[in-house]
Design a protein around this motif. Structure first.
Motif, PDB file in Angstrom:
ATOM      1  N   LEU A   1      15.709  28.852 127.467  1.00  0.00           N
ATOM      2  CA  LEU A   1      14.874  27.658 127.320  1.00  0.00           C
ATOM      3  C   LEU A   1      13.428  27.982 127.678  1.00  0.00           C
ATOM      4  N   GLY A   2      13.227  28.733 128.746  1.00  0.00           N
ATOM      5  CA  GLY A   2      11.877  29.140 129.132  1.00  0.00           C
ATOM      6  C   GLY A   2      11.213  29.975 128.053  1.00  0.00           C
TER       7      GLY A   2
ATOM      8  N   ILE B   1      14.145  30.294 118.614  1.00  0.00           N
ATOM      9  CA  ILE B   1      12.950  30.968 119.131  1.00  0.00           C
ATOM     10  C   ILE B   1      11.883  31.075 118.033  1.00  0.00           C
ATOM     11  N   ALA B   2      12.290  31.497 116.836  1.00  0.00           N
ATOM     12  CA  ALA B   2      11.331  31.636 115.735  1.00  0.00           C
ATOM     13  C   ALA B   2      10.738  30.284 115.336  1.00  0.00           C
ATOM     14  N   MET B   3      11.575  29.257 115.260  1.00  0.00           N
ATOM     15  CA  MET B   3      11.091  27.935 114.855  1.00  0.00           C
ATOM     16  C   MET B   3      10.224  27.311 115.946  1.00  0.00           C
ATOM     17  N   ALA B   4      10.507  27.599 117.202  1.00  0.00           N
ATOM     18  CA  ALA B   4       9.660  27.084 118.286  1.00  0.00           C
ATOM     19  C   ALA B   4       8.255  27.662 118.157  1.00  0.00           C
ATOM     20  N   PHE B   5       8.172  28.957 117.902  1.00  0.00           N
ATOM     21  CA  PHE B   5       6.862  29.591 117.700  1.00  0.00           C
ATOM     22  C   PHE B   5       6.146  28.961 116.503  1.00  0.00           C
TER      23      PHE B   5
ATOM     24  N   LEU C   1      24.205  26.432 122.231  1.00  0.00           N
ATOM     25  CA  LEU C   1      23.778  27.811 121.987  1.00  0.00           C
ATOM     26  C   LEU C   1      24.244  28.792 123.054  1.00  0.00           C
ATOM     27  N   ASP C   2      24.957  28.290 124.054  1.00  0.00           N
ATOM     28  CA  ASP C   2      25.461  29.123 125.144  1.00  0.00           C
ATOM     29  C   ASP C   2      24.323  29.878 125.831  1.00  0.00           C
ATOM     30  N   GLY C   3      23.174  29.205 125.931  1.00  0.00           N
ATOM     31  CA  GLY C   3      22.010  29.803 126.573  1.00  0.00           C
ATOM     32  C   GLY C   3      21.719  29.110 127.894  1.00  0.00           C
TER      33      GLY C   3
END
Length: 175
Positions: A12-13, A69-73, A5-7
């Motif tokens: 990650l945090g 991010i959306a799926m983590a939430f 994801l080039d992040g």
């Protein structure tokens, strides 16, 4: 995170923070409803698992930071809802003199599976890449949850309303 994801650590945090925020909101949501309103807790548990499988699959199918991010939430929210229903069912269904032992075995099984799952996931990522690992993992979880719904005992599991609640008693009198 970095390679696919080039992040970096900040992303990650954020992902882990939003997972936690989802879990907090899932707990608040479950705390705001009466458990007796969940008429089919077995079906509810397996549908929550199905939704977690689909969310995991989406992470692999659409590998972007925004989707992660959306799926983590969403996963945090769903996992907490699942946990509340599961623990409530344990406390409702297991005789009180066995509850400590049953809870211990439940926790032992759950926590013992973590390193095994991480080893399998690491092996799968090395062999197939992260996207296919998330897709395959999501498919397995979703499919297994649907298989669980084939069980009549799971589908027919009902919430047992204590007599004092059924009678509308809201206050415990002493003496």
């Amino acid at each position: 995170m970095k390679e696919t994801l080039d992040g970096g650590a900040g992303i990650l945090g954020l992902v882990l923070t939003l997972y936690g925020a989802g879990a907090v909101l899932g707990g608040l949501f479950m705390g705001s409803i009466r458990f007796q309103r969940i008429s089919r807790p077995g079906v509810t548990l397996y549908l929550l698992l199905f939704a977690m499988g689909v969310a995991t699959l989406v992470i692999g199918a659409i590998p972007t930071v925004a989707v992660l991010i959306a799926m983590a939430f969403l996963l945090g929210f769903l996992m907490e809802c699942f946990g509340v229903v599961w623990i409530t069912l344990l406390q409702e269904r297991v005789p009180s003199h066995l509850l400590g032992r049953v809870s211990s075995v439940d926790s032992l099984g759950s926590f013992s599976a973590i390193p095994v799952g991480l080893a399998l996931a690491g092996t799968a990522v090395a062999a197939f890449g992260p996207a296919w690992t998330f897709i395959a993992g999501g498919i397995v979880v979703a499919a297994m949850s649907l298989l669980g719904l084939l069980s009549r005992s799971i589908r027919n599991l009902k919430v047992e309303v204590p007599q004092d609640i059924a009678a509308g008693v809201t206050e415990v009198k002493s003496g």
